[in-house]
Design a protein around this motif. Structure first.
Motif, PDB file in Angstrom:
ATOM      1  N   PRO A  35       0.679  -1.235  -0.010  1.00  0.00           N
ATOM      2  CA  PRO A  35       0.111  -0.111  -0.084  1.00  0.00           C
ATOM      3  C   PRO A  35       0.874   1.134  -0.041  1.00  0.00           C
ATOM      4  O   PRO A  35       2.045   1.437   0.287  1.00  0.00           O
ATOM      5  N   SER A  36       0.211   2.360  -0.375  1.00  0.00           N
ATOM      6  CA  SER A  36       0.982   3.602  -0.460  1.00  0.00           C
ATOM      7  C   SER A  36       1.044   4.222   0.951  1.00  0.00           C
ATOM      8  O   SER A  36       0.464   3.727   1.858  1.00  0.00           O
ATOM      9  N   MET A  37       2.000   5.088   1.053  1.00  0.00           N
ATOM     10  CA  MET A  37       2.218   5.727   2.293  1.00  0.00           C
ATOM     11  C   MET A  37       0.772   6.246   2.802  1.00  0.00           C
ATOM     12  O   MET A  37       0.566   6.166   4.151  1.00  0.00           O
ATOM     13  N   VAL A  38       0.016   6.787   2.215  1.00  0.00           N
ATOM     14  CA  VAL A  38      -1.164   7.408   2.552  1.00  0.00           C
ATOM     15  C   VAL A  38      -2.077   6.288   2.988  1.00  0.00           C
ATOM     16  O   VAL A  38      -2.486   6.413   4.266  1.00  0.00           O
ATOM     17  N   SER A  39      -2.029   5.319   2.743  1.00  0.00           N
ATOM     18  CA  SER A  39      -2.913   4.075   2.865  1.00  0.00           C
ATOM     19  C   SER A  39      -2.405   3.430   4.196  1.00  0.00           C
ATOM     20  O   SER A  39      -3.193   3.090   4.876  1.00  0.00           O
ATOM     21  N   SER A  40      -0.903   3.524   4.124  1.00  0.00           N
ATOM     22  CA  SER A  40      -0.448   2.934   5.358  1.00  0.00           C
ATOM     23  C   SER A  40      -0.540   3.890   6.544  1.00  0.00           C
ATOM     24  O   SER A  40      -1.002   3.420   7.785  1.00  0.00           O
ATOM     25  N   MET A  41      -0.592   5.323   6.474  1.00  0.00           N
ATOM     26  CA  MET A  41      -0.837   6.009   7.479  1.00  0.00           C
ATOM     27  C   MET A  41      -2.520   5.913   7.895  1.00  0.00           C
ATOM     28  O   MET A  41      -2.728   6.032   9.099  1.00  0.00           O
ATOM     29  N   SER A  42      -3.363   5.928   6.839  1.00  0.00           N
ATOM     30  CA  SER A  42      -4.804   5.530   7.041  1.00  0.00           C
ATOM     31  C   SER A  42      -5.015   4.442   8.079  1.00  0.00           C
ATOM     32  O   SER A  42      -5.955   4.631   9.017  1.00  0.00           O
ATOM     33  N   SER A  43      -4.179   3.446   7.764  1.00  0.00           N
ATOM     34  CA  SER A  43      -4.466   2.387   8.708  1.00  0.00           C
ATOM     35  C   SER A  43      -4.135   2.517  10.261  1.00  0.00           C
ATOM     36  O   SER A  43      -4.893   1.763  11.150  1.00  0.00           O
ATOM     37  N   LEU A  44      -3.438   3.246  10.444  1.00  0.00           N
ATOM     38  CA  LEU A  44      -3.119   3.719  12.010  1.00  0.00           C
ATOM     39  C   LEU A  44      -4.245   4.474  12.481  1.00  0.00           C
ATOM     40  O   LEU A  44      -4.636   4.291  13.494  1.00  0.00           O
ATOM     41  N   PHE A  45      -4.870   5.477  11.610  1.00  0.00           N
ATOM     42  CA  PHE A  45      -5.930   6.258  11.995  1.00  0.00           C
ATOM     43  C   PHE A  45      -7.160   5.313  12.468  1.00  0.00           C
ATOM     44  O   PHE A  45      -8.013   5.547  13.351  1.00  0.00           O
ATOM     45  N   GLN A  68      -7.384  11.557   5.364  1.00  0.00           N
ATOM     46  CA  GLN A  68      -8.851  11.543   6.189  1.00  0.00           C
ATOM     47  C   GLN A  68      -9.601  10.690   4.945  1.00  0.00           C
ATOM     48  O   GLN A  68     -10.371   9.805   5.564  1.00  0.00           O
ATOM     49  N   TYR A  69      -9.613  10.838   3.899  1.00  0.00           N
ATOM     50  CA  TYR A  69     -10.457  10.290   2.847  1.00  0.00           C
ATOM     51  C   TYR A  69     -10.240   8.788   2.939  1.00  0.00           C
ATOM     52  O   TYR A  69     -11.129   7.916   3.118  1.00  0.00           O
ATOM     53  N   ASN A  70      -8.921   8.280   3.055  1.00  0.00           N
ATOM     54  CA  ASN A  70      -8.644   6.782   3.432  1.00  0.00           C
ATOM     55  C   ASN A  70      -9.163   6.585   4.732  1.00  0.00           C
ATOM     56  O   ASN A  70      -9.648   5.320   4.869  1.00  0.00           O
ATOM     57  N   ALA A  71      -9.058   7.250   5.509  1.00  0.00           N
ATOM     58  CA  ALA A  71      -9.427   6.684   6.841  1.00  0.00           C
ATOM     59  C   ALA A  71     -10.655   6.467   7.021  1.00  0.00           C
ATOM     60  O   ALA A  71     -11.529   5.386   7.557  1.00  0.00           O
TER      61      ALA A  71
END
Length: 483
Positions: A363-373, A409-412
């Motif tokens: 997954p992209s960095m954005v997707s990875s970050m969203s998984s934490l949120f 925010q979108y991915n979260a």
């Protein structure tokens, strides 16, 4: 995906925030940019996606700078021919009650200049006028910053959404309309809270509580909510104009105003509204030049030259010069501001674009970050608007806050099966409120007013913003539960 990568995806943003606080926004953004580049190449990314992402970021940067150039050009011409001063002086005679004058100028001019020009314009103009009425410099700055935090959701004719969401997210027109509508609903709630604090500030200055502030606030807030879905980025301009017309006919005790300085703004509003009511023009404005699979990569973007209000701004600026009988325009301040914005805006957009374009098998960095949120689960809506506030607090811009955190925010929202429109509206509202506490706006407004007590200003704005943001979280959770 390893937890290590999820945590690592936060590094560019965390570094951006920390360095911005310690060394300044420019240093923070460039530090985040450098780390993002390094992570991009260890993130299982396609090599060709790197230059493609930078090209996409540059195209999006040019789109935003077209808006900024037009807004700055109009304001420069208006100021050069003396129209800004004439507008300010004329409006101080609108009512016999000084508190009415205070509220009208604070709400109308702050909302109007923020909606038309954005980029700190209200803070450079309105406090000086309030000070001239006899109000203390700190009170004047605090009130303008708090009100500016409400109306930045449509700042500079929609730049926060055009650049922050439309430039990076694949959103439909209906989704954009819903984001504006939900954000305006949040605004009327957070605005009521902020007005309560403003009333208390004025009470401490010896002014009795009254209804002037509430009347004028709802004169602009109700049209804002009612029109937001239909007018989108033009909502702030039209709602503030409606407020001005209503106040003129029903609330002013003196209707003898100087109309000539307002004519360029009238031209601007008409030109901005024409595509909304004339179908052929609407199709021209929606023209899009696609850049699909840049350099044969998976990165794509588009350029909409007529979507930008650049041409209406230029026509209005020419009108101002002709009315003011000025044959020359001092473009140096405009280009200096453009250059300053570019060196911050481009790397900001590049950070987001590189994070979105990273990864191939993983997954992209954005997707990875969203998984934490998403691990916050049902509590995430409480966090959402505060993320927007923090973004603006650090970067000094609702637009940059949306650019950096919009994708997250979108991915979260997608991972948690929440309404993307509501979550993005909470980000937008939070980013807007953050204008009242960001150091850039505080220092800029204080410098113009000759004030050096920055901490005193922050102390007076931070509590109203925290409570208003919490109210946005609560309303957002209610909407998510009901809709």
């Amino acid at each position: 995906m390893p937890v290590f990568y999820s945590v690592l995806s936060l590094l560019p943003i965390v570094l951006l925030l920390l360095v911005s606080l310690l060394k300044g926004v420019k240093a923070g953004i460039y530090s985040g940019f450098a780390v993002t580049i390094a992570l991009f190449f260890i993130w299982d990314s396609q090599l060709i996606a790197f230059p493609a992402a930078l090209i996409a970021a540059f195209i999006n940067t040019m789109t935003i700078l077209m808006i900024v150039f037009g807004a700055l050009l109009l304001h420069q011409n208006m100021e050069q021919v003396g129209f800004i001063t004439q507008i300010k002086n004329s409006l101080t005679t609108t009512h016999t009650d000084k508190k009415f004058q205070f509220y009208f100028l604070a709400f109308f001019l702050t909302a109007f200049f923020e909606s038309v020009s954005g980029f700190g314009t209200p803070g450079a103009i309105v406090p000086l006028l309030l000070i001239s009425l006899g109000f203390s410099p700190i009170t004047s700055i605090v009130v303008v910053l708090l009100i500016d935090g409400l109306f930045a959701i449509t700042g500079a004719v929609g730049t926060p959404v055009i650049a922050g969401f439309e430039g990076t997210l694949d959103l439909s027109d209906d989704q954009i309309r819903k984001i504006y509508f939900y954000a305006s609903c949040f605004m009327i709630v957070s605005g009521s809270i902020i007005l309560f604090f403003i009333e208390n500030i004025l009470k401490k200055q010896g002014y009795k509580k009254g209804t002037h502030g509430w009347k004028l606030f709802f004169c602009i807030a109700i049209p804002y909510v009612c029109l937001s879905y239909f007018l989108k980025e033009l909502t702030g301009v039209v709602a503030s104009a409606i407020m001005g017309v209503f106040a003129y006919f029903f609330l002013f005790t003196n209707r003898k105003l100087a109309w000539k300085p307002w004519f360029p703004y009238v031209i601007l509003i008409v030109l901005l509204l024409l595509p909304k009511i004339i179908p052929p023009l609407k199709s021209i404005v929606s023209f899009s030049l696609p850049f699909n699979n840049i350099l044969e990569s998976s990165v794509s973007t588009s350029f909409q030259p007529f979507r930008s209000p650049l041409f209406p701004f230029i026509i209005a600026a020419i009108c101002a010069a002709l009315l003011g009988k000025s044959s020359k325009t001092n473009l140096k301040p405009v280009f200096n501001k453009i250059a300053t914005i570019f060196i911050i805006l481009f790397p900001s957009l590049a950070i987001t674009q590189l994070m979105l374009s990273s990864g191939s098998e993983m997954p992209s960095m954005v997707s990875s970050m969203s998984s934490l949120f998403t691990k916050t689960g049902a509590a995430y809506p409480i966090l959402s608007p505060f993320i927007g506030v923090v973004g603006t607090f650090i970067t000094g811009s609702t637009t940059v806050s949306n650019i950096i955190f919009g994708s997250v925010q979108y991915n979260a929202a997608e991972n948690l099966s929440l309404s993307k429109e509501i979550i993005l509206a909470m980000q937008l509202n939070g980013g807007s409120l953050g204008n009242a506490i960001c150091l850039f706006n505080i220092i800029a407004a204080a410098a113009v007013a000759g004030v050096s007590k920055y901490v005193s200003i922050l102390q007076k704005t931070i509590l109203p913003i925290v409570i208003a943001t919490l109210a946005t979280s609560i309303l957002g959770m209610i909407l998510l539960a009901v809709l």
